[in-house]
Design a protein around this motif. Structure first.
Motif, short mmCIF file in Angstrom:
data_model
loop_
_atom_site.label_atom_id
_atom_site.label_comp_id
_atom_site.label_asym_id
_atom_site.label_seq_id
_atom_site.Cartn_x
_atom_site.Cartn_y
_atom_site.Cartn_z
N VAL A 75 58.15 -20.60 -3.28
CA VAL A 75 57.57 -21.26 -4.30
C VAL A 75 56.45 -20.54 -4.75
CG1 VAL A 75 58.23 -23.56 -3.57
CG2 VAL A 75 56.16 -22.81 -2.83
N ASP A 76 55.64 -20.69 -6.08
CA ASP A 76 54.26 -20.28 -6.35
C ASP A 76 53.31 -20.81 -5.42
OD1 ASP A 76 51.89 -19.82 -7.56
OD2 ASP A 76 52.80 -19.69 -9.49
N LYS A 77 52.47 -19.97 -4.66
CA LYS A 77 51.44 -20.36 -3.90
C LYS A 77 50.53 -21.31 -4.48
CE LYS A 77 48.53 -19.70 -0.29
NZ LYS A 77 48.76 -20.12 0.86
N ARG A 78 50.15 -21.10 -5.65
CA ARG A 78 49.21 -22.04 -6.58
C ARG A 78 49.94 -23.41 -6.66
NH1 ARG A 78 48.59 -19.77 -11.50
NH2 ARG A 78 50.69 -18.77 -11.11
N GLN A 79 50.84 -23.59 -7.04
CA GLN A 79 51.71 -24.84 -7.10
C GLN A 79 52.29 -25.59 -5.89
OE1 GLN A 79 54.72 -24.02 -10.14
NE2 GLN A 79 53.14 -23.63 -11.83
#
Length: 103
Positions: A28-32
């Motif tokens: 996954v995208d680390k920020r999301q």
């Protein structure tokens, strides 16, 4: 201000492993985080265990996936789901069957 960090050629990715099945991973995208992962998938996956954070680029070498495909899936769906590799049934049967020498 637009956030174009996911549109470029780099993506900060968090990788989770499944506590239920060996070699099953979610990227996954680390920020999301896990926000875009469907609940049904998380139920099957089990409580995600963070294994690493890495910067993905299209040319990055991954063990069982193309980094460019992983990045595209994260951009499109919010996650990339990696199943364990298929086991060859006949090899498993050979392993399970005791071998005997008959003369």
């Amino acid at each position: 201000m637009t956030d174009d960090r996911m549109q470029g050629d780099k993506l900060l990715c968090e990788i989770y492993k499944s506590p239920r099945k060996e070699e099953m991973y979610l990227y996954v995208d680390k920020r999301q985080g896990l926000a875009k992962v469907p609940e049904a998938l998380l139920e099957r996956f089990g409580k995600p265990v963070s294994t690493m954070t890495m910067i993905l680029t299209p040319e990055k070498k991954l063990a069982r996936a193309q980094a460019s495909e992983v990045m595209a899936a994260i951009r499109d769906k919010g996650f990339y789901f990696q199943m364990p590799p298929a086991k060859e049934e006949y090899l498993l049967d050979l392993y399970r069957t005791p071998t005997e020498a008959r003369y």
